[in-house]
Design an enzyme around this catalytic site. Structure first.
Site, mmCIF file in Angstrom:
data_model
loop_
_atom_site.group_PDB
_atom_site.id
_atom_site.type_symbol
_atom_site.label_atom_id
_atom_site.label_comp_id
_atom_site.label_asym_id
_atom_site.label_seq_id
_atom_site.Cartn_x
_atom_site.Cartn_y
_atom_site.Cartn_z
ATOM 1 N N MET A 11 0.863 -1.192 0.000
ATOM 2 C CA MET A 11 0.000 0.000 0.000
ATOM 3 C C MET A 11 0.892 1.233 0.000
ATOM 4 S SD MET A 11 -3.078 -1.281 2.475
ATOM 5 C CE MET A 11 -4.010 0.237 2.363
ATOM 6 N N SER A 16 -2.203 3.397 -7.738
ATOM 7 C CA SER A 16 -3.324 4.119 -8.358
ATOM 8 C C SER A 16 -2.821 5.341 -9.117
ATOM 9 C CB SER A 16 -4.348 4.543 -7.294
ATOM 10 O OG SER A 16 -4.835 3.409 -6.620
ATOM 11 N N ASP A 87 -7.493 -1.424 -11.382
ATOM 12 C CA ASP A 87 -6.972 -1.052 -10.064
ATOM 13 C C ASP A 87 -7.493 -2.049 -9.028
ATOM 14 O OD1 ASP A 87 -5.360 0.512 -8.452
ATOM 15 O OD2 ASP A 87 -6.939 1.910 -7.905
ATOM 16 N N GLU A 88 -6.791 -2.161 -7.903
ATOM 17 C CA GLU A 88 -7.165 -3.100 -6.829
ATOM 18 C C GLU A 88 -7.337 -4.523 -7.396
ATOM 19 O OE1 GLU A 88 -6.840 -1.870 -3.985
ATOM 20 O OE2 GLU A 88 -7.252 0.271 -4.192
ATOM 21 N N ALA A 89 -6.388 -4.900 -8.247
ATOM 22 C CA ALA A 89 -6.504 -6.173 -8.968
ATOM 23 C C ALA A 89 -6.447 -7.387 -8.051
ATOM 24 C CB ALA A 89 -5.411 -6.265 -10.026
ATOM 25 N N CYS A 145 9.230 1.812 4.162
ATOM 26 C CA CYS A 145 8.753 1.622 5.537
ATOM 27 C C CYS A 145 9.156 2.860 6.342
ATOM 28 C CB CYS A 145 9.441 0.376 6.076
ATOM 29 S SG CYS A 145 9.098 -0.021 7.792
ATOM 30 N N CYS A 147 11.020 2.961 8.738
ATOM 31 C CA CYS A 147 12.441 2.869 9.097
ATOM 32 C C CYS A 147 13.365 3.213 7.935
ATOM 33 C CB CYS A 147 12.766 1.465 9.606
ATOM 34 S SG CYS A 147 12.812 0.235 8.284
ATOM 35 N N ILE A 171 -11.653 -2.813 4.141
ATOM 36 C CA ILE A 171 -11.326 -1.657 3.303
ATOM 37 C C ILE A 171 -10.697 -0.542 4.137
ATOM 38 C CG2 ILE A 171 -12.308 0.054 1.702
ATOM 39 C CD1 ILE A 171 -12.172 -2.920 0.669
HETATM 40 N N1 ADP Z 1 0.320 15.527 -1.224
HETATM 41 C C1 ADP Z 1 1.105 14.591 -1.745
HETATM 42 N N2 ADP Z 1 2.088 14.919 -2.576
HETATM 43 C C2 ADP Z 1 2.895 13.974 -3.089
HETATM 44 N N3 ADP Z 1 2.760 12.673 -2.844
HETATM 45 C C3 ADP Z 1 1.788 12.296 -2.025
HETATM 46 C C4 ADP Z 1 0.906 13.224 -1.426
HETATM 47 N N4 ADP Z 1 0.030 12.527 -0.652
HETATM 48 C C5 ADP Z 1 0.370 11.227 -0.743
HETATM 49 N N5 ADP Z 1 1.441 11.090 -1.565
HETATM 50 C C6 ADP Z 1 2.127 9.864 -1.939
HETATM 51 O O1 ADP Z 1 1.305 9.109 -2.801
HETATM 52 C C7 ADP Z 1 1.678 7.734 -2.706
HETATM 53 C C8 ADP Z 1 0.434 6.882 -2.592
HETATM 54 O O2 ADP Z 1 -0.197 6.905 -3.806
HETATM 55 P P1 ADP Z 1 -1.420 5.919 -4.136
HETATM 56 O O3 ADP Z 1 -1.611 6.106 -5.608
HETATM 57 O O4 ADP Z 1 -2.582 6.190 -3.256
HETATM 58 O O5 ADP Z 1 -0.757 4.504 -3.803
HETATM 59 P P2 ADP Z 1 -1.372 3.032 -3.791
HETATM 60 O O6 ADP Z 1 -2.471 2.996 -4.818
HETATM 61 O O7 ADP Z 1 -0.204 2.142 -4.142
HETATM 62 O O8 ADP Z 1 -1.828 2.775 -2.388
HETATM 63 C C9 ADP Z 1 2.528 7.606 -1.456
HETATM 64 O O9 ADP Z 1 3.875 7.416 -1.865
HETATM 65 C C10 ADP Z 1 2.339 8.933 -0.760
HETATM 66 O O10 ADP Z 1 3.479 9.315 -0.039
HETATM 67 C C1 LIG Z 2 -3.357 -5.366 3.192
HETATM 68 C C2 LIG Z 2 -4.822 -5.432 2.958
HETATM 69 C C3 LIG Z 2 -5.466 -4.426 2.265
HETATM 70 N N1 LIG Z 2 -6.807 -4.495 2.067
HETATM 71 C C4 LIG Z 2 -7.495 -3.401 1.378
HETATM 72 C C5 LIG Z 2 -7.247 -2.050 1.981
HETATM 73 C C6 LIG Z 2 -7.417 -1.107 0.816
HETATM 74 O O1 LIG Z 2 -8.801 -0.777 0.755
HETATM 75 C C7 LIG Z 2 -6.985 -1.945 -0.387
HETATM 76 C C8 LIG Z 2 -5.603 -1.592 -0.893
HETATM 77 O O2 LIG Z 2 -5.541 -0.242 -1.313
HETATM 78 P P1 LIG Z 2 -4.238 0.464 -1.931
HETATM 79 O O3 LIG Z 2 -4.767 1.113 -3.191
HETATM 80 O O4 LIG Z 2 -3.199 -0.575 -2.232
HETATM 81 O O5 LIG Z 2 -3.784 1.458 -0.937
HETATM 82 O O6 LIG Z 2 -6.998 -3.300 0.044
HETATM 83 C C9 LIG Z 2 -7.524 -5.579 2.531
HETATM 84 O O7 LIG Z 2 -8.742 -5.656 2.326
HETATM 85 N N2 LIG Z 2 -6.887 -6.581 3.189
HETATM 86 C C10 LIG Z 2 -5.562 -6.543 3.439
HETATM 87 O O8 LIG Z 2 -5.029 -7.493 4.075
#
Ligand code: ADP
Ligand SMILES: Cc1cn([C@H]2C[C@H](O)[C@@H](COP(=O)(O)O)O2)c(=O)[nH]c1=O
Length: 198
Positions: A11, A16, A87-89, A145, A147, A171
Protein backbone atom coordinates in the site's frame (compact mmCIF):
# COMPACT_ATOMS: atom_id res chain seq x y z
CA UNK A 1 1.04 -9.95 -28.97
CA UNK A 2 -0.69 -7.99 -26.22
CA UNK A 3 0.26 -8.92 -22.67
CA UNK A 4 -1.19 -9.27 -19.22
CA UNK A 5 0.79 -7.16 -16.76
CA UNK A 6 0.82 -7.34 -12.96
CA UNK A 7 2.29 -4.30 -11.25
CA UNK A 8 2.25 -5.03 -7.56
CA UNK A 9 3.41 -3.21 -4.48
CA UNK A 10 2.64 -2.57 -0.85
CA UNK A 11 0.00 0.00 0.00
CA UNK A 12 1.20 3.53 -0.77
CA UNK A 13 3.51 2.43 -3.59
CA UNK A 14 1.69 4.78 -5.98
CA UNK A 15 -0.20 2.03 -7.83
CA UNK A 16 -3.32 4.12 -8.36
CA UNK A 17 -1.29 7.23 -9.22
CA UNK A 18 0.72 5.32 -11.84
CA UNK A 19 -2.40 3.71 -13.27
CA UNK A 20 -4.08 7.09 -13.67
CA UNK A 21 -0.95 8.55 -15.25
CA UNK A 22 -0.58 5.67 -17.71
CA UNK A 23 -4.26 5.84 -18.70
CA UNK A 24 -3.95 9.58 -19.21
CA UNK A 25 -0.92 9.03 -21.44
CA UNK A 26 -3.04 6.80 -23.70
CA UNK A 27 -5.74 9.48 -23.96
CA UNK A 28 -3.17 12.18 -24.73
CA UNK A 29 -2.38 10.14 -27.83
CA UNK A 30 -6.06 9.77 -28.81
CA UNK A 31 -6.16 6.15 -27.66
CA UNK A 32 -9.00 4.63 -25.67
CA UNK A 33 -8.17 3.07 -22.31
CA UNK A 34 -10.85 1.47 -20.15
CA UNK A 35 -10.53 1.68 -16.35
CA UNK A 36 -11.84 -1.28 -14.36
CA UNK A 37 -12.16 -1.84 -10.62
CA UNK A 38 -13.54 -4.81 -8.68
CA UNK A 39 -16.72 -3.72 -6.92
CA UNK A 40 -15.50 -5.22 -3.63
CA UNK A 41 -13.27 -2.14 -3.23
CA UNK A 42 -15.70 0.40 -1.84
CA UNK A 43 -13.00 2.86 -0.74
CA UNK A 44 -13.58 5.45 -3.44
CA UNK A 45 -17.00 4.31 -4.62
CA UNK A 46 -17.02 4.17 -8.41
CA UNK A 47 -13.69 5.96 -8.74
CA UNK A 48 -10.00 5.17 -8.75
CA UNK A 49 -8.47 7.47 -6.17
CA UNK A 50 -4.81 8.10 -5.40
CA UNK A 51 -3.57 9.61 -2.16
CA UNK A 52 -1.60 12.07 -4.25
CA UNK A 53 -4.95 13.73 -4.98
CA UNK A 54 -5.89 12.47 -8.44
CA UNK A 55 -9.21 10.72 -8.95
CA UNK A 56 -11.14 9.39 -11.91
CA UNK A 57 -14.44 7.61 -12.38
CA UNK A 58 -14.10 3.97 -13.40
CA UNK A 59 -15.61 2.78 -16.66
CA UNK A 60 -16.40 -0.74 -15.45
CA UNK A 61 -17.16 -1.75 -11.86
CA UNK A 62 -16.74 -5.53 -11.87
CA UNK A 63 -18.76 -7.66 -9.46
CA UNK A 64 -17.23 -10.90 -8.16
CA UNK A 65 -19.75 -13.02 -10.05
CA UNK A 66 -19.53 -11.06 -13.28
CA UNK A 67 -17.69 -11.89 -16.49
CA UNK A 68 -14.80 -9.54 -17.21
CA UNK A 69 -15.18 -10.01 -20.96
CA UNK A 70 -18.96 -9.51 -20.95
CA UNK A 71 -18.78 -6.32 -18.87
CA UNK A 72 -15.92 -4.94 -20.96
CA UNK A 73 -17.64 -5.55 -24.29
CA UNK A 74 -20.91 -4.16 -22.92
CA UNK A 75 -19.05 -0.97 -22.04
CA UNK A 76 -17.33 -0.54 -25.42
CA UNK A 77 -16.80 -2.70 -28.53
CA UNK A 78 -13.52 -4.51 -28.01
CA UNK A 79 -12.05 -3.31 -31.30
CA UNK A 80 -12.31 0.26 -29.99
CA UNK A 81 -10.34 -0.45 -26.78
CA UNK A 82 -6.58 0.18 -26.80
CA UNK A 83 -5.77 -0.89 -23.22
CA UNK A 84 -7.50 -2.07 -20.07
CA UNK A 85 -6.34 -0.81 -16.66
CA UNK A 86 -7.43 -2.63 -13.49
CA UNK A 87 -6.97 -1.05 -10.06
CA UNK A 88 -7.17 -3.10 -6.83
CA UNK A 89 -6.50 -6.17 -8.97
CA UNK A 90 -5.96 -8.31 -5.86
CA UNK A 91 -9.76 -8.35 -5.57
CA UNK A 92 -10.31 -9.94 -9.01
CA UNK A 93 -11.38 -13.56 -8.82
CA UNK A 94 -9.00 -16.14 -10.34
CA UNK A 95 -11.58 -16.72 -13.10
CA UNK A 96 -11.57 -13.00 -13.92
CA UNK A 97 -7.75 -13.07 -14.12
CA UNK A 98 -8.04 -15.97 -16.58
CA UNK A 99 -10.42 -13.82 -18.63
CA UNK A 100 -7.96 -10.90 -18.46
CA UNK A 101 -5.31 -13.22 -19.92
CA UNK A 102 -7.64 -14.17 -22.77
CA UNK A 103 -8.51 -10.53 -23.43
CA UNK A 104 -4.80 -9.84 -23.89
CA UNK A 105 -3.84 -12.93 -25.86
CA UNK A 106 -6.95 -13.61 -27.94
CA UNK A 107 -8.32 -10.08 -28.37
CA UNK A 108 -5.01 -8.27 -28.61
CA UNK A 109 -5.74 -5.73 -25.86
CA UNK A 110 -3.06 -5.15 -23.20
CA UNK A 111 -4.42 -5.58 -19.68
CA UNK A 112 -2.49 -3.74 -16.98
CA UNK A 113 -3.34 -4.84 -13.44
CA UNK A 114 -2.23 -2.87 -10.37
CA UNK A 115 -2.66 -4.42 -6.94
CA UNK A 116 -1.34 -5.86 -3.72
CA UNK A 117 0.66 -9.08 -3.70
CA UNK A 118 -0.38 -10.08 -0.21
CA UNK A 119 -2.67 -9.30 2.67
CA UNK A 120 -1.94 -8.13 6.23
CA UNK A 121 -1.12 -11.73 7.18
CA UNK A 122 1.50 -11.89 4.35
CA UNK A 123 -0.59 -14.29 2.29
CA UNK A 124 -1.68 -13.89 -1.34
CA UNK A 125 -5.06 -12.69 -2.38
CA UNK A 126 -6.59 -15.25 -4.79
CA UNK A 127 -6.52 -12.72 -7.65
CA UNK A 128 -2.89 -11.78 -7.00
CA UNK A 129 -1.83 -15.41 -6.83
CA UNK A 130 -3.41 -16.09 -10.22
CA UNK A 131 -1.76 -12.98 -11.66
CA UNK A 132 1.62 -14.14 -10.35
CA UNK A 133 0.97 -17.49 -12.02
CA UNK A 134 -0.01 -16.30 -15.50
CA UNK A 135 0.91 -12.64 -16.11
CA UNK A 136 3.42 -12.13 -18.91
CA UNK A 137 5.13 -9.31 -17.05
CA UNK A 138 5.41 -8.86 -13.29
CA UNK A 139 6.83 -5.62 -11.94
CA UNK A 140 7.29 -4.42 -8.38
CA UNK A 141 6.35 -0.85 -7.44
CA UNK A 142 8.22 0.36 -4.40
CA UNK A 143 7.59 2.41 -1.31
CA UNK A 144 9.40 2.74 2.00
CA UNK A 145 8.75 1.62 5.54
CA UNK A 146 8.87 4.16 8.36
CA UNK A 147 12.44 2.87 9.10
CA UNK A 148 13.64 3.72 5.57
CA UNK A 149 13.90 0.16 4.19
CA UNK A 150 11.76 -1.02 1.30
CA UNK A 151 8.24 -1.88 2.44
CA UNK A 152 7.09 -5.32 1.31
CA UNK A 153 4.20 -6.08 3.67
CA UNK A 154 1.07 -4.29 4.88
CA UNK A 155 0.32 -4.15 8.60
CA UNK A 156 -3.34 -3.78 9.62
CA UNK A 157 -4.36 -1.68 12.59
CA UNK A 158 -7.67 -1.93 14.38
CA UNK A 159 -8.31 0.78 16.98
CA UNK A 160 -4.66 1.78 16.64
CA UNK A 161 -3.22 -1.69 17.37
CA UNK A 162 -1.56 -4.00 14.83
CA UNK A 163 -3.47 -7.25 14.39
CA UNK A 164 -2.28 -10.57 12.97
CA UNK A 165 -5.58 -12.35 12.32
CA UNK A 166 -8.91 -11.44 10.81
CA UNK A 167 -10.92 -11.37 7.59
CA UNK A 168 -8.77 -11.00 4.51
CA UNK A 169 -10.76 -8.04 3.21
CA UNK A 170 -11.17 -4.88 5.28
CA UNK A 171 -11.33 -1.66 3.30
CA UNK A 172 -8.86 1.08 4.20
CA UNK A 173 -10.34 3.87 6.28
CA UNK A 174 -13.65 2.02 6.69
CA UNK A 175 -12.95 -1.18 8.63
CA UNK A 176 -9.21 -0.84 9.23
CA UNK A 177 -6.09 1.30 8.91
CA UNK A 178 -2.90 0.06 7.26
CA UNK A 179 0.83 0.77 7.29
CA UNK A 180 3.38 -0.40 4.71
CA UNK A 181 6.20 -2.23 6.49
CA UNK A 182 9.57 -3.84 5.72
CA UNK A 183 10.08 -7.44 6.86
CA UNK A 184 11.95 -6.48 10.02
CA UNK A 185 9.36 -3.95 11.18
CA UNK A 186 6.53 -6.36 10.31
CA UNK A 187 7.99 -9.04 12.58
CA UNK A 188 8.69 -6.54 15.36
CA UNK A 189 5.29 -4.84 15.24
CA UNK A 190 2.86 -7.50 13.99
CA UNK A 191 4.51 -10.83 14.78
CA UNK A 192 6.22 -13.72 13.01
CA UNK A 193 5.68 -14.37 9.31
CA UNK A 194 3.68 -17.61 9.11
CA UNK A 195 2.67 -19.33 5.86
CA UNK A 196 -0.10 -21.23 7.65
CA UNK A 197 -1.48 -18.28 9.61
CA UNK A 198 -0.79 -19.99 12.93
N1 ADP B 1 0.32 15.53 -1.22
C1 ADP B 1 1.10 14.59 -1.74
N2 ADP B 1 2.09 14.92 -2.58
C2 ADP B 1 2.90 13.97 -3.09
N3 ADP B 1 2.76 12.67 -2.84
C3 ADP B 1 1.79 12.30 -2.03
C4 ADP B 1 0.91 13.22 -1.43
N4 ADP B 1 0.03 12.53 -0.65
C5 ADP B 1 0.37 11.23 -0.74
N5 ADP B 1 1.44 11.09 -1.56
C6 ADP B 1 2.13 9.86 -1.94
O1 ADP B 1 1.31 9.11 -2.80
C7 ADP B 1 1.68 7.73 -2.71
C8 ADP B 1 0.43 6.88 -2.59
O2 ADP B 1 -0.20 6.90 -3.81
P1 ADP B 1 -1.42 5.92 -4.14
O3 ADP B 1 -1.61 6.11 -5.61
O4 ADP B 1 -2.58 6.19 -3.26
O5 ADP B 1 -0.76 4.50 -3.80
P2 ADP B 1 -1.37 3.03 -3.79
O6 ADP B 1 -2.47 3.00 -4.82
O7 ADP B 1 -0.20 2.14 -4.14
O8 ADP B 1 -1.83 2.77 -2.39
C9 ADP B 1 2.53 7.61 -1.46
O9 ADP B 1 3.87 7.42 -1.86
C10 ADP B 1 2.34 8.93 -0.76
O10 ADP B 1 3.48 9.32 -0.04
C1 LIG C 1 -3.36 -5.37 3.19
C2 LIG C 1 -4.82 -5.43 2.96
C3 LIG C 1 -5.47 -4.43 2.27
N1 LIG C 1 -6.81 -4.49 2.07
C4 LIG C 1 -7.50 -3.40 1.38
C5 LIG C 1 -7.25 -2.05 1.98
C6 LIG C 1 -7.42 -1.11 0.82
O1 LIG C 1 -8.80 -0.78 0.76
C7 LIG C 1 -6.98 -1.94 -0.39
C8 LIG C 1 -5.60 -1.59 -0.89
O2 LIG C 1 -5.54 -0.24 -1.31
P1 LIG C 1 -4.24 0.46 -1.93
O3 LIG C 1 -4.77 1.11 -3.19
O4 LIG C 1 -3.20 -0.57 -2.23
O5 LIG C 1 -3.78 1.46 -0.94
O6 LIG C 1 -7.00 -3.30 0.04
C9 LIG C 1 -7.52 -5.58 2.53
O7 LIG C 1 -8.74 -5.66 2.33
N2 LIG C 1 -6.89 -6.58 3.19
C10 LIG C 1 -5.56 -6.54 3.44
O8 LIG C 1 -5.03 -7.49 4.08
Amino acid sequence: MAKLYFRYGAMNSSKSALLLTAAYNYEERDQHPVIVKPGIDTKAGESVQSRIGVERRVDVLLGAEESFLAKLSAHQPLDQIDAVFVDEAQFLTPAQVDEAYEIAVMRGIPVLCYGLRGDFMTRSFPGSLRLLEIAHAIEELKTICRCGSKAVFNGRRIDGEFVSHGAQVAIDGQQAEYESLCGRCYIQKVGPVRHDGA
